[in-house]
Design an enzyme around this catalytic site. Structure first.
Site, PDB file in Angstrom:
ATOM      1  N   TYR A   1      -2.739  -0.469  10.348  1.00 47.25           N
ATOM      2  CA  TYR A   1      -2.657  -0.838   8.932  1.00 47.25           C
ATOM      3  C   TYR A   1      -1.328  -0.385   8.336  1.00 47.25           C
ATOM      4  O   TYR A   1      -0.633  -1.146   7.661  1.00 47.25           O
ATOM      5  CB  TYR A   1      -3.822  -0.210   8.171  1.00 47.25           C
ATOM      6  CG  TYR A   1      -3.846  -0.565   6.700  1.00 47.25           C
ATOM      7  CD1 TYR A   1      -4.294  -1.812   6.278  1.00 47.25           C
ATOM      8  CD2 TYR A   1      -3.414   0.343   5.740  1.00 47.25           C
ATOM      9  CE1 TYR A   1      -4.313  -2.150   4.928  1.00 47.25           C
ATOM     10  CE2 TYR A   1      -3.433   0.020   4.393  1.00 47.25           C
ATOM     11  CZ  TYR A   1      -3.879  -1.237   3.997  1.00 47.25           C
ATOM     12  OH  TYR A   1      -3.879  -1.560   2.665  1.00 47.25           O
TER      13      TYR A   1
ATOM     14  N   LYS B   1       1.856  -2.618   6.727  1.00 42.45           N
ATOM     15  CA  LYS B   1       2.345  -2.471   5.359  1.00 42.45           C
ATOM     16  C   LYS B   1       3.808  -2.006   5.329  1.00 42.45           C
ATOM     17  O   LYS B   1       4.561  -2.401   4.426  1.00 42.45           O
ATOM     18  CB  LYS B   1       1.448  -1.513   4.573  1.00 42.45           C
ATOM     19  CG  LYS B   1       0.039  -2.048   4.345  1.00 42.45           C
ATOM     20  CD  LYS B   1       0.043  -3.404   3.621  1.00 42.45           C
ATOM     21  CE  LYS B   1      -1.371  -3.848   3.265  1.00 42.45           C
ATOM     22  NZ  LYS B   1      -1.385  -5.147   2.522  1.00 42.45           N
TER      23      LYS B   1
ATOM     24  N   SER C   1       0.846  -1.196   0.000  1.00 42.53           N
ATOM     25  CA  SER C   1       0.000   0.000   0.000  1.00 42.53           C
ATOM     26  C   SER C   1       0.878   1.242   0.000  1.00 42.53           C
ATOM     27  O   SER C   1       2.032   1.197   0.444  1.00 42.53           O
ATOM     28  CB  SER C   1      -0.882   0.009   1.258  1.00 42.53           C
ATOM     29  OG  SER C   1      -1.565   1.243   1.405  1.00 42.53           O
TER      30      SER C   1
END
Length: 254
Positions: free
Chosen positions: A159, A163, A146
């Site tokens: 999150y 990543k 991402s």
């Protein structure tokens, strides 16, 4: 004069494994690889979704198979990979998020996101790479990471951490697996319009903020990921490993 020959983007004769391949980016990756000639195996947790995706791919004339399992179940994924011929291509697309403010992060949500986004990518890759090395075959491993693996964002601490970890994992894997001809790279999308992002992107204020950060002025589409997946899987990317391919509309250009 002898002209150089352009490397092929075709994947005929290759076997590809796509986790989270029944919807969104994962399904797009599966379709793109199959259209380029690969035999694709889709893995997901929901049997009906796997069957529907495989049926649709076959109806379109592609070679496709499916398996129903949870990619965080290391024993199950290892058993699947051990029972099949080596996969030349792996796309780790299974992933998820449980967004909250920093002070609202819970241990349970932290563990769930790290297990799905990082643990599964590591151990699926380990099993696929081990099979390739044993067979003396090269390969391409692609992690769907991402832009949040390169920058932070509001309500995205866990999150983003997962990543960033995937980015580090990918580089370390590239160092160790390069001697075996196995390339390892990440694709880093911006916000892509999918089922998973629909609720978040329906919030007008948040959607406006997202669009203000994307220099091309639009949200990403699944189709924007399909070309990069085929490129990194193919001989056209034969000298690319340990890299991150940004598909973020210029978000991280700042």
């Amino acid at each position: 004069m002898d002209l150089p020959r352009s490397p092929s983007f075709r994947l005929d004769g290759k076997r590809a494994l796509v986790t989270g391949g029944t919807r969104g980016i994962g399904l797009g990756a599966a379709v793109a690889l199959a259209a380029a000639g690969a035999e694709v195996t889709i893995v997901s947790r929901t049997a009906s979704d796997v069957a529907a995706a495989v049926d649709a791919l076959r109806a379109a004339g592609h070679k496709a198979n499916g398996a129903t399992l949870d990619v965080t179940d290391t024993a199950a994924i290892t058993a699947l990979i051990d029972a099949t011929p080596p996969f030349d291509i792996l796309v780790n697309s299974a992933g998820g998020a449980r967004h909250s403010g920093f002070f609202e992060i819970t241990a349970a949500n932290y563990q769930a996101v790290l297990d799905l986004n990082l643990k599964s990518a590591l151990f699926v890759s380990q099993a696929v790479a081990a099979k390739l090395v044993a067979a003396g075959k090269p390969g391409s491993i692609i992690h769907i990471s991402s832009q949040m693996g390169h920058v932070g964002g509001p309500r995205r601490a866990v999150y983003s951490a997962s990543k960033f970890a995937v980015e580090g994992l990918s580089k370390a894997m590239a160092i160790e697996l390069g001697a075996h001809g196995i390339r390892v790279n990440t694709i880093c999308p911006t916000f892509i319009e999918t089922e998973m992002t629909a609720a978040t992107l329906s919030e007008p204020e948040f959607r406006s903020w997202v669009l203000s950060k994307i220099k091309l002025g639009r949200l990403g589409r699944v189709e924007d990921i399909m070309g990069p997946v085929v490129f990194l899987a193919s001989d056209a990317a034969g000298m690319i490993t340990g890299s991150s391919l940004m598909v973020d509309g210029g978000w991280t250009a700042e």
